[in-house]
Write a protein that holds these residues in place. Structure first.
Motif, short mmCIF file in Angstrom:
data_model
loop_
_atom_site.label_atom_id
_atom_site.label_comp_id
_atom_site.label_asym_id
_atom_site.label_seq_id
_atom_site.Cartn_x
_atom_site.Cartn_y
_atom_site.Cartn_z
N THR A 1 2.13 10.43 2.24
CA THR A 1 1.56 9.28 3.61
C THR A 1 2.61 9.38 4.67
N GLU B 1 1.25 -1.27 0.02
CA GLU B 1 -0.04 0.32 0.25
C GLU B 1 1.00 0.93 -0.25
N LYS B 2 1.80 1.26 0.23
CA LYS B 2 2.60 2.61 0.87
C LYS B 2 3.68 2.63 -0.03
N GLU C 1 1.97 4.24 -2.74
CA GLU C 1 1.20 5.72 -2.49
C GLU C 1 2.95 6.05 -2.67
#
Length: 173
Positions: free
Chosen positions: A147, A24-25, A28
């Motif tokens: 993030t 997920e990171k 991003e």
């Protein structure tokens, strides 16, 4: 070939090694970088290649890693990249790039921030400390937080919180 987990088990705490593995990171970070097929991309602090191998195709990808022990793994993990061993703060000034990606120890990133006015690039995506003052970049750059990344986003887990930020020159090329 060793797995990411096996290599991460050998991370050197004196070098502040924590390798970003959160899908997920990573997504991003990659979306924020806005890499184009014509871009020259430079990643500093490439570690074991978890970021580099997730990047979209670009004209060129150069990765720099300080730890000699990781160079062979990087070459296997990211065969399409030009892999360089050395101190990113010294090497970066001699490389042309459009997009800069950095996941360096926070103290090293602080030094990199001081170099940024002398570098030519379109976008930089950097991991910085939670309290890093990016306003010291001045009017020459704008920045935004992409993030936050924490312990379990990394192998081995990182103590504390980092921020991934996007830095753009006020006069982009």
């Amino acid at each position: 070939m060793l797995s990411d987990r096996e290599i991460a088990a050998r991370a050197d705490p004196q070098l502040g090694q924590h390798f970003l593995v959160s899908g997920e990171k990573l997504a991003e970070l990659i979306a924020a970088a806005g890499i184009r097929p014509t871009d020259e991309v430079l990643e500093v602090g490439a570690g074991i290649g978890t970021v580099a191998r997730a990047l979209p195709k670009s004209r060129s990808l150069t990765v720099i890693e300080l730890d000699k022990r990781l160079i062979g793994h990087l070459r296997q993990n990211v065969p399409h990249a030009k892999v360089m061993q050395g101190n990113a703060l010294e090497v970066i000034r001699s490389i042309s790039f459009d997009v800069l990606i950095g996941n360096l120890p926070h103290a090293v990133t602080e030094s990199l921030l001081m170099l940024m006015p002398r570098l030519s690039f379109r976008t930089a995506i950097l991991a910085v400390g939670e309290s890093t003052d990016l306003d010291k970049l001045g009017a020459a750059f704008s920045w935004s937080e992409v993030t936050r990344i924490t312990g379990d986003d990394f192998l081995p887990p990182q103590p504390g919180v980092s921020r991934i930020v996007k830095v753009v020159p006020a006069d982009p090329r």
